[in-house]
Design a protein around this motif. Structure first.
Motif, PDB file in Angstrom:
ATOM      1  N   PHE A 200       0.834  -1.199   0.000  1.00 50.44           N
ATOM      2  CA  PHE A 200       0.000   0.000   0.000  1.00 50.44           C
ATOM      3  C   PHE A 200       0.870   1.252   0.000  1.00 50.44           C
ATOM      4  N   LYS A 201       1.832   1.312   0.877  1.00 45.07           N
ATOM      5  CA  LYS A 201       2.685   2.498   0.982  1.00 45.07           C
ATOM      6  C   LYS A 201       3.483   2.733  -0.302  1.00 45.07           C
ATOM      7  N   ASP A 202       4.024   1.672  -0.868  1.00 47.61           N
ATOM      8  CA  ASP A 202       4.867   1.804  -2.058  1.00 47.61           C
ATOM      9  C   ASP A 202       4.094   2.313  -3.268  1.00 47.61           C
ATOM     10  N   ASN A 203       2.778   2.127  -3.274  1.00 52.19           N
ATOM     11  CA  ASN A 203       1.974   2.539  -4.414  1.00 52.19           C
ATOM     12  C   ASN A 203       1.211   3.849  -4.197  1.00 52.19           C
ATOM     13  N   MET A 204       1.348   4.447  -3.019  1.00 52.33           N
ATOM     14  CA  MET A 204       0.607   5.662  -2.683  1.00 52.33           C
ATOM     15  C   MET A 204       1.542   6.857  -2.631  1.00 52.33           C
ATOM     16  N   PRO A 205       1.519   7.710  -3.645  1.00 54.05           N
ATOM     17  CA  PRO A 205       2.424   8.852  -3.653  1.00 54.05           C
ATOM     18  C   PRO A 205       2.117   9.846  -2.537  1.00 54.05           C
ATOM     19  N   ASN A 206       3.146  10.149  -1.757  1.00 50.52           N
ATOM     20  CA  ASN A 206       3.058  11.153  -0.687  1.00 50.52           C
ATOM     21  C   ASN A 206       2.071  10.770   0.413  1.00 50.52           C
ATOM     22  N   LEU A 207       2.086   9.500   0.795  1.00 48.16           N
ATOM     23  CA  LEU A 207       1.288   9.050   1.937  1.00 48.16           C
ATOM     24  C   LEU A 207       1.955   9.551   3.212  1.00 48.16           C
TER      25      LEU A 207
END
Length: 237
Positions: A200-207
């Motif tokens: 999830f984190k790797d695919n969410m820009p600017n999380l």
């Protein structure tokens, strides 16, 4: 790095099931910060079945990272948040009898209500976030309220990911890209776990932040809380 805020509701649930003050909610909040968590989240409900309103006050002087209070902005909740002045308030439209949060706001239908509440919190120096389903139209509605951030409701992603459907991330990515375009901060939470958090984190820009409680506490029963906090931190780098 995406910040990890540990939701400690489950610790309060365990305490309340026996009476007394074990496990100690305040001490647990101190510990997870010492172990590296960058925030503490609580979600008091009107019936105080886990976190109590008094807990919210007791935690204020010991949370030295970021203090995030979630909840439905009923008058009692609003008064408490304005009194405590946490780092962030996350507005969640849960019903009083809901076992856990199960939907995001309709920011279009409730625009005026949310705008007024958010203005009051921001006037008191409290960062605001709105709990949202992963729909770009709701992101646009949130922007109109003046909120600082949104928190994406991730139950649907977590369920589909557990079935092997990695495309479940796509509506979340679309919302994140829209947030980046319009300057809204992005938080996320609900059913995120050690199994799915890195993807999830790797695919969410600017999380910016994830709030994790149920999975983290459950995993800690097997692996130990200090170990699990640091496992999340490594995956969020």
């Amino acid at each position: 790095m995406t910040k990890l805020s540990v939701n400690i509701n489950k610790i309060a649930t365990l305490r309340n099931s026996r009476g007394g003050n074990t496990p100690n909610v305040v001490q647990f909040a101190k510990d997870v910060q010492e172990f590296g968590a960058q925030g503490v989240t609580i979600h008091p409900r009107p019936d105080e079945r886990h976190i109590r309103y008094q807990d919210a006050y007791d935690l204020k002087p010991i949370v030295y990272t970021e203090y995030n209070i979630e909840g439905n902005p009923i008058p009692k909740f609003v008064d408490m948040v304005l009194d405590i002045k946490p780092t962030q308030v996350t507005l969640v439209p849960d019903a009083e009898d809901a076992i856990t949060s199960n939907a995001g706001w309709d920011t279009i239908k409730h625009k005026d209500f949310l705008t007024d509440i958010i203005k009051e919190f921001k006037n008191n120096g409290i960062r605001t976030s709105i709990f949202l389903d992963p729909e770009v139209s709701q992101v646009d509605g949130a922007l109109e309220t003046g909120t600082d951030r949104i928190e994406l409701y991730t139950e649907a992603f977590a369920h589909q990911y557990s079935l092997g459907n990695k495309k479940a991330i796509e509506p979340y990515v679309a919302c994140a890209l829209r947030c980046n375009e319009v300057g809204l901060g992005i938080n996320a939470g609900h059913d995120l776990s050690l199994e799915n958090i890195k993807f999830f984190k790797d695919n969410m820009p600017n999380l910016l932040e994830v709030s994790i409680g149920h999975a983290l506490i459950s995993e800690s029963l097997y692996l130990g809380i200090e170990n699990v906090v640091n496992m999340y931190l490594n995956k969020l780098k």
